[in-house]
Design an enzyme around this catalytic site. Sequence first.
Site, short mmCIF file in Angstrom:
data_model
loop_
_atom_site.label_atom_id
_atom_site.label_comp_id
_atom_site.label_asym_id
_atom_site.label_seq_id
_atom_site.Cartn_x
_atom_site.Cartn_y
_atom_site.Cartn_z
N TRP A 81 -43.10 101.63 38.19
CA TRP A 81 -43.83 101.98 39.23
C TRP A 81 -43.28 101.39 40.49
CZ3 TRP A 81 -48.98 99.60 41.27
CH2 TRP A 81 -49.47 100.20 42.04
N ASP B 164 -49.85 95.50 32.98
CA ASP B 164 -50.44 96.73 34.04
C ASP B 164 -51.00 97.82 33.23
OD1 ASP B 164 -51.31 98.05 36.26
OD2 ASP B 164 -49.08 98.19 36.96
N LYS C 161 -57.28 106.33 37.63
CA LYS C 161 -57.30 107.42 36.68
C LYS C 161 -58.10 107.99 35.86
CE LYS C 161 -53.02 107.98 38.59
NZ LYS C 161 -52.79 106.62 39.38
#
Length: 453
Positions: A176, A257, A293
Amino acid sequence: MSTKTSSSSSQSKNTSNERLRQVNAHMGSAGNGTASASAFGADAVPQAAEDPLFGLMAAYRKDEDPKKVDLGIGAYRDNNAKPWVLPVVKQADELLRKDPNLNHEYLPIAGLPDFTSASQKLILGEDSPAIADKRAVSFQTISGTGAVHLGALFLAKFYNPPVSEAKTVHVSSPTWANHNQIFSNVQLPMKNYPYFSRETCSLDFDGMISSIQSAPTGSIILLHACAHNPTGVDPTQDQWKKIAEVMKEKHHFPFFDTAYQGFASGSLSKDGWAIRYFVEQGFELVIAQSYAKNFGLYGERAGCFHFVTSPSSIAQDTIARVGSQLAILQRSEISNPPAYGARIASMVLNDEKLFAQWEEDLRTMSGRIMEMRKALRSKLEEMGTPGTWNHITDQIGMFSFTGLNEEQVQKMKEKFHVYMTKNGRISMAGLNTNNVDYFAESMDSVVRETSSK
């Protein structure tokens, strides 16, 4: 009038004029358009490049072609390409607004207690030994970004590995994009470990393991718990076990993460498996957890940071000390986290019926994405598009690395008004039954055009 009075008046006027001149000189002359120099000139503050993803979004919005397709944004869209508010979020919102005790007072520095405790159980498992032994401390954060930042800040200040070279964060290649900025901002050195193979569009497991083995003892290894962003490629459970084995041998520090628990496979426990396994193996580790999300709470910035220490006689003392320092860092950064998103998530996580509805909503989102993967692969194979396309369905979660290169991505944008990041990553949520065939046909055209050169 006396000469003395006239002279005094003239001096006063001259003094006023001089002061006005000095002020004008300091501020810059409006008459000739000359501005005074800034302490922040171009040498000190160069123009930063535009964020690539948000630049892509802006270009998409300006495009007036009716067939345009947005596959850049990392947010769920329904089959009509519209943002989807989860039914369970609507229910929780209604209940929250009717609560007579609702107020807008500050939350504690560590966040809403019902939210942080439920978040612990969600990611670690209700029967987690770390929870039973009180070896975990949690802080509500500004979504996953804030959680990564709080962890990075804590490690930058307090992590003391056996060798100084180990105070480096090793991240997957690619990862990311914001990981690079967050760790750089707190002056933690970074290195990449191999992760994605462009030849096979799958995991370069041998390269990953070799790199982790050769890293200095005690290095920080950043791991995506599930639905790897941006590739959509995850290790198998057996591969996770090998990763844990090598990291334990090297006394590495895991930094997980997790932004897609439940969103990737539709199963909360399956998507949380890797973290739970590492905790069971006795690792001391940190976790950045996002609810953007899997709850669709993108703009509410609900997240959590967890520190878990290893089993020992001083575990609770360690947690108390770590928690005290995290509180100071949090206080100096945001003081108190925002309440709304955490209240919504907390209500769902702590209510049996709402939780069951949330799981159903997760299956709806993940299921639609899986169907789009199948449809895209099927269409490409039906047309005989050059190459192999099994990686489309082998990958998981919101994102897919299509295998398109930068030249092909540019052609997709210019000829077909299809917007994706230049590395060929697409958001599968941007595909639907109305545009998947058009996208596949566009890919087919571009791949044939560029492969024939």
